[in-house]
Design a protein around this motif. Sequence first.
Motif, PDB file in Angstrom:
ATOM      1  N   MET A 292      38.380  51.618  21.356  1.00 41.00           N
ATOM      2  CA  MET A 292      37.170  52.299  20.903  1.00 41.00           C
ATOM      3  C   MET A 292      37.213  53.773  21.298  1.00 41.00           C
ATOM      4  SD  MET A 292      33.938  49.770  21.415  1.00 41.00           S
ATOM      5  CE  MET A 292      32.856  50.848  20.498  1.00 41.00           C
ATOM      6  N   ALA A 293      36.972  54.604  20.337  1.00 44.77           N
ATOM      7  CA  ALA A 293      36.932  56.047  20.596  1.00 44.77           C
ATOM      8  C   ALA A 293      35.609  56.398  21.270  1.00 44.77           C
ATOM      9  CB  ALA A 293      37.082  56.817  19.285  1.00 44.77           C
ATOM     10  N   ALA A 294      35.609  57.463  22.030  1.00 51.16           N
ATOM     11  CA  ALA A 294      34.402  57.933  22.713  1.00 51.16           C
ATOM     12  C   ALA A 294      33.303  58.210  21.702  1.00 51.16           C
ATOM     13  CB  ALA A 294      34.721  59.181  23.515  1.00 51.16           C
ATOM     14  N   GLY A 295      32.095  57.735  22.006  1.00 49.40           N
ATOM     15  CA  GLY A 295      30.946  57.994  21.154  1.00 49.40           C
ATOM     16  C   GLY A 295      30.865  57.172  19.890  1.00 49.40           C
ATOM     17  N   THR A 296      31.703  56.150  19.734  1.00 50.09           N
ATOM     18  CA  THR A 296      31.677  55.339  18.516  1.00 50.09           C
ATOM     19  C   THR A 296      30.967  54.006  18.749  1.00 50.09           C
ATOM     20  OG1 THR A 296      33.811  54.318  18.975  1.00 50.09           O
ATOM     21  CG2 THR A 296      33.817  56.326  17.651  1.00 50.09           C
TER      22      THR A 296
ATOM     23  N   ALA B 238      30.157  58.728  25.248  1.00 54.14           N
ATOM     24  CA  ALA B 238      30.965  59.915  24.962  1.00 54.14           C
ATOM     25  C   ALA B 238      31.971  60.203  26.077  1.00 54.14           C
ATOM     26  CB  ALA B 238      30.071  61.125  24.743  1.00 54.14           C
ATOM     27  N   ASP B 239      31.615  59.839  27.322  1.00 50.06           N
ATOM     28  CA  ASP B 239      32.530  60.074  28.447  1.00 50.06           C
ATOM     29  C   ASP B 239      33.408  58.858  28.754  1.00 50.06           C
ATOM     30  OD1 ASP B 239      30.707  58.343  29.598  1.00 50.06           O
ATOM     31  OD2 ASP B 239      29.986  59.777  31.086  1.00 50.06           O
ATOM     32  N   LYS B 240      33.267  57.799  27.946  1.00 52.77           N
ATOM     33  CA  LYS B 240      34.038  56.550  28.080  1.00 52.77           C
ATOM     34  C   LYS B 240      33.837  55.876  29.436  1.00 52.77           C
ATOM     35  CE  LYS B 240      37.523  55.789  25.369  1.00 52.77           C
ATOM     36  NZ  LYS B 240      38.866  55.657  24.847  1.00 52.77           N
ATOM     37  N   LYS B 241      32.657  56.068  30.044  1.00 56.22           N
ATOM     38  CA  LYS B 241      32.363  55.431  31.329  1.00 56.22           C
ATOM     39  C   LYS B 241      31.481  54.200  31.180  1.00 56.22           C
ATOM     40  CE  LYS B 241      32.997  59.505  34.172  1.00 56.22           C
ATOM     41  NZ  LYS B 241      32.431  60.374  35.195  1.00 56.22           N
ATOM     42  N   PHE B 242      30.795  54.077  30.034  1.00 56.88           N
ATOM     43  CA  PHE B 242      29.894  52.955  29.806  1.00 56.88           C
ATOM     44  C   PHE B 242      30.065  52.409  28.401  1.00 56.88           C
ATOM     45  CE2 PHE B 242      27.841  55.308  33.162  1.00 56.88           C
ATOM     46  CZ  PHE B 242      27.385  54.309  34.004  1.00 56.88           C
ATOM     47  N   VAL B 243      29.786  51.116  28.266  1.00 56.89           N
ATOM     48  CA  VAL B 243      29.703  50.459  26.972  1.00 56.89           C
ATOM     49  C   VAL B 243      28.275  49.944  26.861  1.00 56.89           C
ATOM     50  CG1 VAL B 243      30.515  48.521  25.589  1.00 56.89           C
ATOM     51  CG2 VAL B 243      32.119  49.782  26.997  1.00 56.89           C
ATOM     52  N   THR B 244      27.634  50.215  25.744  1.00 61.54           N
ATOM     53  CA  THR B 244      26.273  49.734  25.533  1.00 61.54           C
ATOM     54  C   THR B 244      26.298  48.614  24.514  1.00 61.54           C
ATOM     55  OG1 THR B 244      25.374  51.911  26.020  1.00 61.54           O
ATOM     56  CG2 THR B 244      23.935  50.392  24.850  1.00 61.54           C
ATOM     57  N   VAL B 245      25.695  47.480  24.874  1.00 65.52           N
ATOM     58  CA  VAL B 245      25.607  46.321  23.989  1.00 65.52           C
ATOM     59  C   VAL B 245      24.160  46.220  23.523  1.00 65.52           C
ATOM     60  CG1 VAL B 245      25.889  43.823  23.799  1.00 65.52           C
ATOM     61  CG2 VAL B 245      27.462  45.149  25.228  1.00 65.52           C
ATOM     62  N   ASP B 246      23.952  46.368  22.222  1.00 67.44           N
ATOM     63  CA  ASP B 246      22.617  46.330  21.640  1.00 67.44           C
ATOM     64  C   ASP B 246      22.425  45.005  20.910  1.00 67.44           C
ATOM     65  OD1 ASP B 246      20.163  46.784  20.473  1.00 67.44           O
ATOM     66  OD2 ASP B 246      20.858  48.405  19.173  1.00 67.44           O
TER      67      ASP B 246
ATOM     68  N   PHE C 222      35.687  46.357  30.890  1.00 66.24           N
ATOM     69  CA  PHE C 222      35.869  46.399  29.451  1.00 66.24           C
ATOM     70  C   PHE C 222      37.360  46.562  29.207  1.00 66.24           C
ATOM     71  CE2 PHE C 222      35.882  48.756  25.374  1.00 66.24           C
ATOM     72  CZ  PHE C 222      35.145  47.879  24.612  1.00 66.24           C
ATOM     73  N   GLN C 223      37.965  45.670  28.465  1.00 62.72           N
ATOM     74  CA  GLN C 223      39.420  45.594  28.370  1.00 62.72           C
ATOM     75  C   GLN C 223      40.083  46.681  27.531  1.00 62.72           C
ATOM     76  OE1 GLN C 223      41.319  43.353  30.186  1.00 62.72           O
ATOM     77  NE2 GLN C 223      39.339  43.117  31.158  1.00 62.72           N
ATOM     78  N   ALA C 224      39.320  47.478  26.793  1.00 63.54           N
ATOM     79  CA  ALA C 224      39.957  48.476  25.931  1.00 63.54           C
ATOM     80  C   ALA C 224      40.072  49.845  26.583  1.00 63.54           C
ATOM     81  CB  ALA C 224      39.179  48.599  24.627  1.00 63.54           C
ATOM     82  N   GLN C 225      39.674  49.980  27.848  1.00 59.98           N
ATOM     83  CA  GLN C 225      39.752  51.295  28.468  1.00 59.98           C
ATOM     84  C   GLN C 225      41.185  51.720  28.716  1.00 59.98           C
ATOM     85  OE1 GLN C 225      38.882  48.580  30.138  1.00 59.98           O
ATOM     86  NE2 GLN C 225      39.742  48.629  32.157  1.00 59.98           N
ATOM     87  N   ASP C 226      42.110  50.781  28.743  1.00 58.78           N
ATOM     88  CA  ASP C 226      43.537  51.093  28.937  1.00 58.78           C
ATOM     89  C   ASP C 226      44.162  51.301  27.569  1.00 58.78           C
ATOM     90  OD1 ASP C 226      46.237  51.159  29.426  1.00 58.78           O
ATOM     91  OD2 ASP C 226      46.323  49.225  30.433  1.00 58.78           O
ATOM     92  N   PRO C 227      44.633  52.504  27.252  1.00 59.97           N
ATOM     93  CA  PRO C 227      45.220  52.736  25.908  1.00 59.97           C
ATOM     94  C   PRO C 227      46.439  51.877  25.625  1.00 59.97           C
ATOM     95  CG  PRO C 227      45.507  54.655  27.318  1.00 59.97           C
ATOM     96  CD  PRO C 227      44.681  53.673  28.080  1.00 59.97           C
TER      97      PRO C 227
END
Length: 147
Positions: free
Chosen positions: A65-69, A97-105, A138-143
């Motif tokens: 996941m890209a930042a801010g998407t 945007a800073d890739k530090k959090f994932v928000t689940v809505d 979150f497993q996608a933080q590692d490229p």
Amino acid sequence: MMNRAGRTVTAACAAATALLSAPASAATLPDDRTWLIRMIACNGNGVLMEVYLPQSVVFAPHGGMAAGTTAEGYYTLDLTELNKGKGLEPVHVTMSADKKFVTVDQYTRGLPPTRIPVGGGTVDFDHRFGLDAKCGPFQAQDPNYGK
């Protein structure tokens, strides 16, 4: 009789109306042929919560996941131990945007969005079952994840 430009504009307007009038969830949710990958696993008081994303998001060329998407995914609330089963619900998953959090809505239930640290942490989901849930990373933080 309409000229060619008039017919083209009329056809374009009709197509736009048809596309815009379709329910957003039908156009944006993964279809039944999409492979989903568990990206977050959380454990509450005898309750398991998981978030799944399509493999196309997880294995995107830019490393997840890209930042801010925002991506469309699914959330599970496993109430098997309470003899209530395990359901899947569509969710919007947003990478900060800073890739530090994932928000689940959990938009279908009108719950407030849950913000989860990318490295994992304790969060609150559903206030009936999902309080003080301990989430892994979150497993996608590692490229290089999945490559």
